[in-house]
Design a protein around this motif. Structure first.
Motif, PDB file in Angstrom:
ATOM      1  N   THR A 116       4.074  21.343  -7.154  1.00 34.08           N
ATOM      2  CA  THR A 116       2.728  21.422  -6.572  1.00 34.08           C
ATOM      3  C   THR A 116       1.668  20.952  -7.544  1.00 34.08           C
ATOM      4  O   THR A 116       0.679  20.350  -7.130  1.00 34.08           O
ATOM      5  CB  THR A 116       2.399  22.866  -6.142  1.00 34.08           C
ATOM      6  N   ASN A 117       1.862  21.186  -8.814  1.00 34.05           N
ATOM      7  CA  ASN A 117       0.880  20.754  -9.814  1.00 34.05           C
ATOM      8  C   ASN A 117       0.873  19.241 -10.011  1.00 34.05           C
ATOM      9  O   ASN A 117      -0.174  18.664 -10.324  1.00 34.05           O
ATOM     10  CB  ASN A 117       1.144  21.446 -11.157  1.00 34.05           C
ATOM     11  N   VAL A 118       2.008  18.617  -9.842  1.00 31.51           N
ATOM     12  CA  VAL A 118       2.093  17.183 -10.106  1.00 31.51           C
ATOM     13  C   VAL A 118       1.497  16.354  -8.960  1.00 31.51           C
ATOM     14  O   VAL A 118       1.087  15.213  -9.172  1.00 31.51           O
ATOM     15  CB  VAL A 118       3.554  16.776 -10.406  1.00 31.51           C
ATOM     16  N   LEU A 119       1.432  16.926  -7.763  1.00 29.14           N
ATOM     17  CA  LEU A 119       0.920  16.180  -6.610  1.00 29.14           C
ATOM     18  C   LEU A 119      -0.577  15.902  -6.726  1.00 29.14           C
ATOM     19  O   LEU A 119      -1.339  16.756  -7.177  1.00 29.14           O
ATOM     20  CB  LEU A 119       1.163  16.959  -5.317  1.00 29.14           C
ATOM     21  N   ASN A 120      -0.975  14.728  -6.309  1.00 31.55           N
ATOM     22  CA  ASN A 120      -2.388  14.379  -6.215  1.00 31.55           C
ATOM     23  C   ASN A 120      -2.737  14.348  -4.733  1.00 31.55           C
ATOM     24  O   ASN A 120      -2.410  13.396  -4.016  1.00 31.55           O
ATOM     25  CB  ASN A 120      -2.650  13.021  -6.868  1.00 31.55           C
ATOM     26  N   ALA A 121      -3.403  15.391  -4.269  1.00 39.53           N
ATOM     27  CA  ALA A 121      -3.643  15.577  -2.840  1.00 39.53           C
ATOM     28  C   ALA A 121      -4.521  14.483  -2.242  1.00 39.53           C
ATOM     29  O   ALA A 121      -4.370  14.130  -1.072  1.00 39.53           O
ATOM     30  CB  ALA A 121      -4.282  16.936  -2.591  1.00 39.53           C
ATOM     31  N   GLU A 122      -5.442  13.930  -3.027  1.00 43.48           N
ATOM     32  CA  GLU A 122      -6.323  12.887  -2.500  1.00 43.48           C
ATOM     33  C   GLU A 122      -5.534  11.654  -2.078  1.00 43.48           C
ATOM     34  O   GLU A 122      -5.815  11.045  -1.053  1.00 43.48           O
ATOM     35  CB  GLU A 122      -7.379  12.517  -3.534  1.00 43.48           C
ATOM     36  N   TRP A 123      -4.548  11.277  -2.874  1.00 48.03           N
ATOM     37  CA  TRP A 123      -3.724  10.114  -2.526  1.00 48.03           C
ATOM     38  C   TRP A 123      -2.669  10.474  -1.496  1.00 48.03           C
ATOM     39  O   TRP A 123      -2.268   9.641  -0.684  1.00 48.03           O
ATOM     40  CB  TRP A 123      -3.061   9.532  -3.778  1.00 48.03           C
ATOM     41  N   LEU A 124      -2.235  11.717  -1.511  1.00 47.12           N
ATOM     42  CA  LEU A 124      -1.217  12.163  -0.568  1.00 47.12           C
ATOM     43  C   LEU A 124      -1.742  12.136   0.871  1.00 47.12           C
ATOM     44  O   LEU A 124      -0.985  11.877   1.811  1.00 47.12           O
ATOM     45  CB  LEU A 124      -0.753  13.569  -0.938  1.00 47.12           C
ATOM     46  N   LEU A 125      -3.021  12.356   1.052  1.00 47.73           N
ATOM     47  CA  LEU A 125      -3.608  12.390   2.389  1.00 47.73           C
ATOM     48  C   LEU A 125      -3.707  11.008   3.046  1.00 47.73           C
ATOM     49  O   LEU A 125      -4.037  10.911   4.225  1.00 47.73           O
ATOM     50  CB  LEU A 125      -4.994  13.049   2.337  1.00 47.73           C
ATOM     51  N   PHE A 126      -3.414   9.950   2.322  1.00 45.32           N
ATOM     52  CA  PHE A 126      -3.402   8.618   2.927  1.00 45.32           C
ATOM     53  C   PHE A 126      -2.136   8.368   3.752  1.00 45.32           C
ATOM     54  O   PHE A 126      -2.103   7.468   4.588  1.00 45.32           O
ATOM     55  CB  PHE A 126      -3.513   7.523   1.859  1.00 45.32           C
ATOM     56  N   PHE A 127      -1.083   9.128   3.506  1.00 45.38           N
ATOM     57  CA  PHE A 127       0.199   8.874   4.164  1.00 45.38           C
ATOM     58  C   PHE A 127       0.179   9.022   5.685  1.00 45.38           C
ATOM     59  O   PHE A 127       0.769   8.183   6.376  1.00 45.38           O
ATOM     60  CB  PHE A 127       1.300   9.739   3.559  1.00 45.38           C
ATOM     61  N   PRO A 128      -0.465  10.056   6.254  1.00 45.15           N
ATOM     62  CA  PRO A 128      -0.455  10.130   7.727  1.00 45.15           C
ATOM     63  C   PRO A 128      -1.103   8.914   8.389  1.00 45.15           C
ATOM     64  O   PRO A 128      -0.578   8.396   9.379  1.00 45.15           O
ATOM     65  CB  PRO A 128      -1.252  11.403   8.023  1.00 45.15           C
ATOM     66  N   SER A 129      -2.209   8.447   7.843  1.00 42.93           N
ATOM     67  CA  SER A 129      -2.853   7.282   8.452  1.00 42.93           C
ATOM     68  C   SER A 129      -2.029   6.014   8.234  1.00 42.93           C
ATOM     69  O   SER A 129      -1.969   5.148   9.112  1.00 42.93           O
ATOM     70  CB  SER A 129      -4.271   7.094   7.904  1.00 42.93           C
ATOM     71  N   TRP A 153       0.823  -1.210   0.000  1.00 40.85           N
ATOM     72  CA  TRP A 153       0.000   0.000   0.000  1.00 40.85           C
ATOM     73  C   TRP A 153       0.858   1.261   0.000  1.00 40.85           C
ATOM     74  O   TRP A 153       0.477   2.284  -0.584  1.00 40.85           O
ATOM     75  CB  TRP A 153      -0.971   0.001   1.178  1.00 40.85           C
ATOM     76  N   THR A 154       2.024   1.201   0.616  1.00 31.78           N
ATOM     77  CA  THR A 154       2.924   2.352   0.573  1.00 31.78           C
ATOM     78  C   THR A 154       3.357   2.641  -0.859  1.00 31.78           C
ATOM     79  O   THR A 154       3.357   3.799  -1.310  1.00 31.78           O
ATOM     80  CB  THR A 154       4.163   2.100   1.455  1.00 31.78           C
ATOM     81  N   VAL A 155       3.703   1.603  -1.592  1.00 32.33           N
ATOM     82  CA  VAL A 155       4.105   1.770  -2.995  1.00 32.33           C
ATOM     83  C   VAL A 155       2.940   2.319  -3.821  1.00 32.33           C
ATOM     84  O   VAL A 155       3.117   3.216  -4.663  1.00 32.33           O
ATOM     85  CB  VAL A 155       4.628   0.435  -3.564  1.00 32.33           C
ATOM     86  N   VAL A 156       1.742   1.800  -3.578  1.00 41.09           N
ATOM     87  CA  VAL A 156       0.556   2.290  -4.299  1.00 41.09           C
ATOM     88  C   VAL A 156       0.329   3.771  -4.010  1.00 41.09           C
ATOM     89  O   VAL A 156       0.080   4.571  -4.925  1.00 41.09           O
ATOM     90  CB  VAL A 156      -0.696   1.454  -3.924  1.00 41.09           C
ATOM     91  N   PHE A 157       0.440   4.167  -2.747  1.00 41.75           N
ATOM     92  CA  PHE A 157       0.223   5.571  -2.388  1.00 41.75           C
ATOM     93  C   PHE A 157       1.306   6.469  -2.986  1.00 41.75           C
ATOM     94  O   PHE A 157       1.014   7.573  -3.442  1.00 41.75           O
ATOM     95  CB  PHE A 157       0.167   5.754  -0.877  1.00 41.75           C
TER      96      PHE A 157
END
Length: 119
Positions: free
Chosen positions: A62-75, A36-40
């Motif tokens: 900043t444009n290349v980042l996908n914030a929806e997937w980035l927000l999975f990292f803290p959890s 899941w880390t690799v997927v994120f």
């Protein structure tokens, strides 16, 4: 069974989620977390953004980042760290209990008894 240092499992998990589980030999859970880390990382484009930041191209990063997937990292980091710590502590308790049982069974005389103190 051997005892492990809980702080080391925390440090390994903070370095990369799943490594703390590998440290305490929980292979299946580690595989799940690393996958899941690799997927994120892939869907959030975080590594690409970091490399763009090092090149000094902040708007592209900043444009290349996908914030929806980035927000999975803290959890993900929180779960991996908490799971590694708790299971390390529980495995240490189990190792102590098994060692105590083994020593009592193999080395302690059957008639040995310790009376509790009377107050």
């Amino acid at each position: 069974m051997d005892k492990r240092n809980p702080l080391m499992s925390i440090l390994w998990s903070l370095f990369m989620p799943g490594l703390g589980q590998l440290y305490i030999h929980r292979i299946i859970v580690a595989f799940f977390i690393v996958t899941w880390t690799v997927v994120f990382f892939y869907y959030s484009h975080l590594l690409e953004a970091i490399s763009l930041l090092f090149l000094g191209e902040i708007p592209k990063a900043t444009n290349v980042l996908n914030a929806e997937w980035l927000l999975f990292f803290p959890s993900l980091y929180g779960f991996a760290t908490y799971d590694a710590y708790i299971n390390t502590v529980e495995n240490n308790k189990l190792a102590e209990k098994e060692q105590k049982t083994f020593l009592e069974k193999n080395y302690q005389h059957p008639d040995f008894y310790i009376e509790k103190e009377k107050r």
